[in-house]
Design an enzyme around this catalytic site. Structure first.
Site, mmCIF file in Angstrom:
data_model
loop_
_atom_site.group_PDB
_atom_site.id
_atom_site.type_symbol
_atom_site.label_atom_id
_atom_site.label_comp_id
_atom_site.label_asym_id
_atom_site.label_seq_id
_atom_site.Cartn_x
_atom_site.Cartn_y
_atom_site.Cartn_z
ATOM 1 N N LYS A 64 0.704 -1.136 -0.086
ATOM 2 C CA LYS A 64 0.103 -0.019 -0.062
ATOM 3 C C LYS A 64 1.144 1.227 -0.020
ATOM 4 O O LYS A 64 2.105 1.015 0.193
ATOM 5 C CB LYS A 64 -0.927 0.160 1.204
ATOM 6 C CG LYS A 64 0.127 0.087 2.479
ATOM 7 C CD LYS A 64 0.228 1.420 3.048
ATOM 8 C CE LYS A 64 1.051 1.533 4.583
ATOM 9 N NZ LYS A 64 1.674 2.756 4.942
ATOM 10 N N ASP A 113 -2.109 -0.753 10.697
ATOM 11 C CA ASP A 113 -2.240 -1.022 9.120
ATOM 12 C C ASP A 113 -2.777 -2.380 8.603
ATOM 13 O O ASP A 113 -3.433 -2.309 7.641
ATOM 14 C CB ASP A 113 -1.093 -0.952 8.401
ATOM 15 C CG ASP A 113 -0.375 0.436 8.292
ATOM 16 O OD1 ASP A 113 -1.097 1.447 8.754
ATOM 17 O OD2 ASP A 113 0.737 0.652 7.961
#
Length: 295
Positions: A18, A144
């Site tokens: 990401k 995350d």
């Protein structure tokens, strides 16, 4: 022949990277954790997790390439053992990661590996935990992890766990590892870090008025390599820092443009090109696996 062939009982799963399209800190909790706002853009590039079942209940890590993480700190091992405990699973697993995402770069490698471990073993072990339960388990491993478990690019608030899925415009990215890895705790403790930025909205982000990473000025002042790299990349577009690591990126409309910019980079930097995706390829893999099982 692959070292992780299906005939030997292995299955291979995606653990996508990401980037943070922006990141700001809007406050601090009493326990020291910070309130964040960010947008997670998932990518079609990342690590691969290899899994093979065991009947003796042991979780065993096999190292394909030594990425310098002790087994007790490895998030794939911790995720597997956490799921075992939560769902009272008696089976075990062998785990191995083909590592492409650089450690400490801010591209979410460890978190994504952990999320893939939870999602895959939840299916293979038939633990049958729902997504909310898996996301809660993942949050205990890292802020995350939930976005990778839910598998959609998202607006995030809280400590990063309050997620609103977003369909982001098509874009390609040049990703560059500066080679600088700074412990997240040190960055959060830096006195120059802005911790009380005014909150913004999704509409602000969509309008293009919200940019930047709260950690960028701190890291640029501390690490001249990061400063030099971002300055170089700015000739191709808006150069950004991702997460709290030393990873940098520039967005482009097409992959070919990102590849052309990559050719201008000094060989001292590791770099990759990737497309942004709104939905994790891992979700498609899991759906295909389920369909095959149901045939």
């Amino acid at each position: 022949m692959s070292a992780y062939s299906e005939s030997d009982g292995w299955s291979t799963w995606s653990a996508p990277a990401k980037i943070n399209l922006f990141l700001r800190i809007t406050g601090q909790r009493n326990d020291g954790y910070h309130f964040l706002q960010t947008v997670f853009q998932l990518l079609d590039w990342g690590d691969s997790l290899h899994v093979r079942m065991r009947d003796d209940g042991r979780v065993v890590r096999l190292i394909e390439n030594d990425y310098g993480v002790e087994e007790s700190d490895d998030l794939t091992v911790r995720a597997a053992k956490l799921l075992q405990e939560r769902a009272k699973i008696r089976r075990g697993a062998e785990l191995s990661v083909t590592k492409r995402i650089p450690l400490g770069g801010g591209f979410g490698g460890g978190s994504s590996d952990a999320a893939t471990t939870l999602l895959v073993l939840n299916r293979l072990w038939k633990a049958n935990l729902d997504i909310d339960s898996l996301a809660q388990l993942g949050l205990s491993l890292g802020a995350d992890v939930p976005v990778f478990i839910r598998g959609h690019s998202a607006w995030a608030e809280g400590v990063g766990e309050k997620l609103t899925p977003m369909d982001l415009p098509q874009a390609a990215y040049l990703l560059v590892d500066s080679g600088v890895s700074v412990p997240t705790r040190e960055l959060f403790q830096n006195l120059e870090l802005t911790r009380n930025a005014a909150p913004v909205t999704i509409a602000d982000f969509v309008s293009g008025t919200v940019l930047g990473n709260a950690f960028e000025p701190v890291l640029r002042a501390r690490e001249k390599t990061v400063d030099r790299l971002l300055e170089f990349l700015s000739q191709f577009g808006t150069a950004c820092l991702t997460g709290t690591g030393g990873g940098c990126f520039v967005g482009f409309k097409a992959l070919a443009e990102a590849q052309a910019a990559q050719q201008c980079l000094s060989p001292e930097f590791k770099s990759w090109v990737a497309n942004g995706v709104n939905r994790s390829v891992l979700l498609t893999q899991l759906e295909c696996w389920t369909e095959k099982r149901d045939l």
